[in-house]
Design a protein around this motif. Structure first.
Motif, short mmCIF file in Angstrom:
data_model
loop_
_atom_site.label_atom_id
_atom_site.label_comp_id
_atom_site.label_asym_id
_atom_site.label_seq_id
_atom_site.Cartn_x
_atom_site.Cartn_y
_atom_site.Cartn_z
N SER A 120 8.45 78.93 24.91
CA SER A 120 7.94 79.27 23.59
C SER A 120 7.96 80.78 23.41
CB SER A 120 6.53 78.72 23.38
OG SER A 120 5.64 79.30 24.31
N TYR A 121 7.87 81.23 22.18
CA TYR A 121 7.90 82.67 21.91
C TYR A 121 7.05 82.97 20.70
CZ TYR A 121 11.31 81.38 18.30
OH TYR A 121 11.93 80.82 17.20
N GLU A 122 6.79 84.27 20.51
CA GLU A 122 5.92 84.69 19.40
C GLU A 122 6.68 85.44 18.31
OE1 GLU A 122 2.73 82.87 20.94
OE2 GLU A 122 2.70 84.03 19.07
N ASN A 123 7.71 86.14 18.72
CA ASN A 123 8.34 87.11 17.82
C ASN A 123 9.37 86.45 16.90
OD1 ASN A 123 9.62 89.32 16.66
ND2 ASN A 123 9.76 90.47 18.56
N SER A 124 9.12 86.45 15.62
CA SER A 124 10.05 85.86 14.65
C SER A 124 11.37 86.60 14.56
CB SER A 124 9.42 85.86 13.26
OG SER A 124 8.20 85.19 13.28
N ALA A 125 11.41 87.79 15.12
CA ALA A 125 12.64 88.60 15.07
C ALA A 125 13.64 88.22 16.16
CB ALA A 125 12.28 90.08 15.19
N PHE A 126 13.28 87.28 17.01
CA PHE A 126 14.24 86.83 18.02
C PHE A 126 15.31 85.97 17.35
CE2 PHE A 126 12.08 88.90 21.09
CZ PHE A 126 11.02 88.28 21.74
N ASP A 127 16.58 86.22 17.67
CA ASP A 127 17.64 85.49 16.99
C ASP A 127 18.60 84.77 17.95
OD1 ASP A 127 20.20 88.03 16.32
OD2 ASP A 127 18.93 87.72 18.08
N TYR A 128 18.41 84.97 19.23
CA TYR A 128 19.37 84.41 20.19
C TYR A 128 18.61 84.13 21.47
CZ TYR A 128 23.44 84.58 23.41
OH TYR A 128 24.39 84.32 24.36
N PHE A 129 18.86 82.91 22.03
CA PHE A 129 18.04 82.46 23.15
C PHE A 129 18.95 81.97 24.29
CE2 PHE A 129 14.02 82.65 20.91
CZ PHE A 129 14.42 82.64 19.59
N PRO A 130 19.19 82.80 25.27
CA PRO A 130 19.99 82.36 26.42
C PRO A 130 19.09 81.79 27.51
CG PRO A 130 19.71 84.74 26.47
CD PRO A 130 18.95 84.24 25.28
N TRP A 131 19.62 80.88 28.27
CA TRP A 131 18.98 80.41 29.49
C TRP A 131 19.82 80.90 30.66
CZ3 TRP A 131 14.49 77.44 30.28
CH2 TRP A 131 13.88 76.94 29.12
#
Lengths: 114, 112
Positions: free
Chosen positions: B24-35
């Motif tokens: 999970s994350y908080e920042n709405s400015a995140f646009d890309y999620f790598p694993w």
């Protein structure tokens, strides 16, 4: 695939001494990073570097830390003087583009400060 | 302040099961999620990634499910194999400066 090489793989040093960690990034990459990992988890950003300059650094990047890449050779992280809490595995990473869609990491240098 | 949170520090599944790793994350400015996947003694390596405009990304046995409204995502590993045993890091990129934030990692053990 592309490889990031880190030298040495393990460094043991007395508190207060200077240490230099070396990284040979992927050859055509332009953006370079250092991360600190403790206890096999917690990948924490230290600094990123582009075009000979520090672009951004975190609070973990203390005044005792410095980075450089003289004449396109190794990208180095120098700690002077070292402290006990600097013991960790330090990962170098590089990427081709600023977008950071893919970071290539080295195998890490385990630093033990005694 | 932890920008990216992984709900489990460790997870154990049996071979053949589906492993589900949550993030999970908080920042709405995140646009890309790598694993990223990390084996002992090695550096993390990109496994699979999703952009915030998508809700699902599949690559072989690995699938990311993304819920923008709830600000969470999960990595599903179908038909888990012992060779999948590794630490998995959820990460997020901030759109304004491309900075990557990592979660604390989930150590997955797949028992044969």
């Amino acid at each position: 695939g592309p490889k990031v090489l880190q030298i040495p793989s393990h460094q043991i040093i007395d508190m207060g001494q200077m240490v230099t960690l070396n990284c040979d990034p992927v050859s055509n990459h332009l953006y370079f990073y250092w991360y600190k990992q403790i206890l096999g988890q917690q990948m924490e950003f230290l600094v990123n570097f582009y075009n000979g300059k520090v672009m951004e650094k975190s609070k973990l990047f203390k005044d005792q830390f410095s980075v450089e890449r003289p004449d396109g050779s190794y990208f180095t992280l120098k700690i002077q003087p070292t402290a006990l809490e600097d013991s960790a595995v330090y990962f170098c990473a590089s990427s081709l583009q600023q977008s950071n869609e893919r970071l290539f990491f080295g195998h890490g240098t385990k630093l033990s400060v005694l | 302040q932890q920008q990216v949170r992984q709900s489990s520090q460790s997870l154990t599944v049996w071979e053949g099961e589906t492993a589900i790793l949550n993030c999970s994350y908080e920042n709405s400015a995140f646009d890309y999620f790598p694993w990223y996947q990390q084996f002992p003694g090695e550096g993390p390596a990109l496994l699979i990634a999703i952009r915030s405009v998508s809700d699902k990304k599949e690559d072989g046995r690995f699938t990311i499910f993304f819920n923008k409204r709830e600000k969470n995502l999960s990595l599903h590993i179908k038909d888990s194999q012992p060779g999948d045993s590794a630490t998995y890091f959820c990460a997020a990129r901030e759109a304004s400066n491309n900075r990557i934030f990592f979660g604390d990692g989930t150590q997955l053990v797949v028992k044969p």
